[in-house]
Scaffold this motif. Structure first.
Motif, mmCIF file in Angstrom:
data_model
loop_
_atom_site.group_PDB
_atom_site.id
_atom_site.type_symbol
_atom_site.label_atom_id
_atom_site.label_comp_id
_atom_site.label_asym_id
_atom_site.label_seq_id
_atom_site.Cartn_x
_atom_site.Cartn_y
_atom_site.Cartn_z
ATOM 1 N N VAL A 197 -2.813 -9.307 6.405
ATOM 2 C CA VAL A 197 -3.834 -10.327 6.135
ATOM 3 C C VAL A 197 -3.744 -10.742 4.671
ATOM 4 O O VAL A 197 -3.977 -9.939 3.765
ATOM 5 N N LYS A 198 -3.418 -11.995 4.438
ATOM 6 C CA LYS A 198 -3.284 -12.509 3.083
ATOM 7 C C LYS A 198 -4.648 -12.641 2.406
ATOM 8 O O LYS A 198 -5.680 -12.697 3.070
ATOM 9 N N PHE A 213 3.366 -2.179 -7.110
ATOM 10 C CA PHE A 213 3.724 -3.589 -6.950
ATOM 11 C C PHE A 213 4.751 -3.710 -5.837
ATOM 12 O O PHE A 213 5.655 -2.880 -5.722
ATOM 13 N N ILE A 214 4.584 -4.768 -5.033
ATOM 14 C CA ILE A 214 5.614 -5.115 -4.056
ATOM 15 C C ILE A 214 5.370 -6.536 -3.567
ATOM 16 O O ILE A 214 4.238 -7.000 -3.479
ATOM 17 N N SER A 215 6.454 -7.255 -3.321
ATOM 18 C CA SER A 215 6.425 -8.495 -2.554
ATOM 19 C C SER A 215 7.742 -8.554 -1.796
ATOM 20 O O SER A 215 8.733 -7.946 -2.214
ATOM 21 N N SER A 216 7.743 -9.250 -0.692
ATOM 22 C CA SER A 216 8.956 -9.279 0.132
ATOM 23 C C SER A 216 10.112 -9.969 -0.584
ATOM 24 O O SER A 216 11.280 -9.750 -0.241
ATOM 25 N N GLU A 217 9.802 -10.793 -1.588
ATOM 26 C CA GLU A 217 10.854 -11.524 -2.298
ATOM 27 C C GLU A 217 11.599 -10.651 -3.305
ATOM 28 O O GLU A 217 12.685 -11.016 -3.749
ATOM 29 N N SER A 218 11.003 -9.533 -3.692
ATOM 30 C CA SER A 218 11.570 -8.712 -4.767
ATOM 31 C C SER A 218 12.514 -7.652 -4.217
ATOM 32 O O SER A 218 12.064 -6.637 -3.667
ATOM 33 N N THR A 219 13.796 -7.860 -4.368
ATOM 34 C CA THR A 219 14.798 -6.912 -3.879
ATOM 35 C C THR A 219 14.602 -5.533 -4.484
ATOM 36 O O THR A 219 14.689 -4.503 -3.800
ATOM 37 N N TYR A 220 14.313 -5.481 -5.767
ATOM 38 C CA TYR A 220 14.157 -4.207 -6.480
ATOM 39 C C TYR A 220 12.990 -3.401 -5.914
ATOM 40 O O TYR A 220 13.139 -2.207 -5.608
ATOM 41 N N PHE A 221 11.834 -4.028 -5.761
ATOM 42 C CA PHE A 221 10.655 -3.296 -5.316
ATOM 43 C C PHE A 221 10.715 -2.944 -3.825
ATOM 44 O O PHE A 221 10.218 -1.897 -3.416
ATOM 45 N N ILE A 260 -3.698 -2.429 10.199
ATOM 46 C CA ILE A 260 -4.093 -3.696 9.595
ATOM 47 C C ILE A 260 -3.975 -3.541 8.086
ATOM 48 O O ILE A 260 -4.579 -2.651 7.501
ATOM 49 N N TYR A 261 -3.186 -4.393 7.476
ATOM 50 C CA TYR A 261 -2.888 -4.303 6.044
ATOM 51 C C TYR A 261 -3.488 -5.526 5.350
ATOM 52 O O TYR A 261 -3.033 -6.638 5.532
ATOM 53 N N LEU A 262 -4.520 -5.313 4.557
ATOM 54 C CA LEU A 262 -5.118 -6.380 3.769
ATOM 55 C C LEU A 262 -4.413 -6.432 2.411
ATOM 56 O O LEU A 262 -4.478 -5.471 1.645
ATOM 57 N N GLU A 263 -3.721 -7.513 2.169
ATOM 58 C CA GLU A 263 -2.981 -7.610 0.921
ATOM 59 C C GLU A 263 -3.928 -7.562 -0.274
ATOM 60 O O GLU A 263 -5.043 -8.089 -0.226
ATOM 61 N N HIS A 285 -1.731 -6.339 -5.994
ATOM 62 C CA HIS A 285 -0.461 -5.717 -6.374
ATOM 63 C C HIS A 285 0.556 -5.755 -5.232
ATOM 64 O O HIS A 285 1.704 -5.374 -5.436
ATOM 65 N N ASP A 286 0.126 -6.157 -4.033
ATOM 66 C CA ASP A 286 1.027 -6.182 -2.873
ATOM 67 C C ASP A 286 0.751 -7.431 -2.049
ATOM 68 O O ASP A 286 -0.320 -7.585 -1.496
ATOM 69 N N TYR A 287 1.749 -8.324 -1.982
ATOM 70 C CA TYR A 287 1.518 -9.591 -1.287
ATOM 71 C C TYR A 287 2.829 -10.174 -0.753
ATOM 72 O O TYR A 287 3.911 -9.689 -1.055
ATOM 73 N N ASN A 288 2.660 -11.192 0.106
ATOM 74 C CA ASN A 288 3.791 -11.822 0.807
ATOM 75 C C ASN A 288 4.597 -10.771 1.578
ATOM 76 O O ASN A 288 5.829 -10.768 1.574
ATOM 77 N N MET A 289 3.888 -9.884 2.266
ATOM 78 C CA MET A 289 4.538 -8.722 2.863
ATOM 79 C C MET A 289 4.844 -8.845 4.351
ATOM 80 O O MET A 289 5.484 -7.960 4.909
ATOM 81 N N LYS A 290 4.396 -9.902 4.984
ATOM 82 C CA LYS A 290 4.596 -10.004 6.430
ATOM 83 C C LYS A 290 6.057 -9.809 6.842
ATOM 84 O O LYS A 290 6.329 -9.131 7.851
ATOM 85 N N PRO A 291 7.040 -10.333 6.105
ATOM 86 C CA PRO A 291 8.440 -10.110 6.512
ATOM 87 C C PRO A 291 8.857 -8.643 6.505
ATOM 88 O O PRO A 291 9.855 -8.286 7.146
#
Length: 232
Positions: free
Chosen positions: A99-100, A50-58, A79-82, A85-91
């Protein structure tokens, strides 16, 4: 989007990286050391458990891999297709084409053939689509991060996911693949998500499911119109 895929391109899917599943880190370090070489790398989703750019922990848990990917992206087209389990990762990735889900499939060209690439959790019922929008909502994820005291929410997610057995033989997978190709206007459809690592021909369409790096320690390499599985 119609980019050209070159011979030697590598496809990696569903590594579900965590402290138990380390194959993705091993793969990236082999790329970094040139033990594995490619000009194009397609990360097909669910690379992290799991990961998202909003999650400081992950983000903190996975910072080493994030740094390696950003370093590799200076020399390799990534090229990363979200996935789911992994999204909002562009930042998180400066030079990576992220790619969302809503922008998938993406279309590529290879040896005069049209390819469609997606993680594999698209073309799904509306209820699941609504769920996907909710869990990817930036404001909601920022709010959850703000109330994640002592990382109690994140740790619950992390250790719950780590206990899951995600490697199964999908006995009706050929039937599902046949239904999925109907959604794509392409000669070759490439997906991850299903962890099966199988390939089928349905009339004039070819369906390729990239193996799960977590389940079989394999990735996929394309050469001379052959998609072959390679052991890590």
């Amino acid at each position: 989007m119609h980019l050209n895929i070159k011979d030697g391109a590598i496809f990696v899917a569903d590594s579900h990286y965590n402290e138990k599943n380390q194959d993705f880190l091993i793969f990236l370090e082999k790329l970094k050391s040139k033990k594995i070489k490619t000009e194009q790398l397609f990360l097909m989703g669910d690379m992290f458990d799991f990961i998202s750019s909003e999650s400081t922990y992950f983000v903190k848990r996975n910072q080493k891999l994030i740094d390696i990917i950003n370093e590799l992206a200076k020399d390799i087209k990534i090229i990363y297709l979200e996935g789911n389990h992994d999204y909002n990762m562009k930042p998180l990735f400066i030079d990576v084409l992220v790619v969302k889900r809503e922008d998938q499939p993406i279309f590529m060209k290879y040896q005069n053939k049209k390819l469609a690439l997606s993680h594999g959790d698209n073309f799904t019922p509306n209820l699941y689509n609504i769920y996907c929008k909710i869990i990817r909502n930036h404001k909601l994820l920022k709010f959850l991060n703000s109330i994640d005291y002592n990382n109690f929410i994140s740790k619950k997610i992390y250790y719950t996911l780590m206990k899951k057995n995600i490697c199964h033989n999908f006995t009706a997978f050929e039937e599902l693949a046949k239904k999925r190709v109907e959604n794509f206007e392409a000669d070759i459809i490439i997906e991850g998500h299903f962890h099966q690592g199988k390939e089928y021909d349905f009339g004039n369409k070819r369906y390729v499911n990239v193996p799960s790096l977590c389940c079989s320690s394999e990735y996929m390499l394309v050469e001379q119109n052959i998609f072959k599985k390679v052991n890590l």
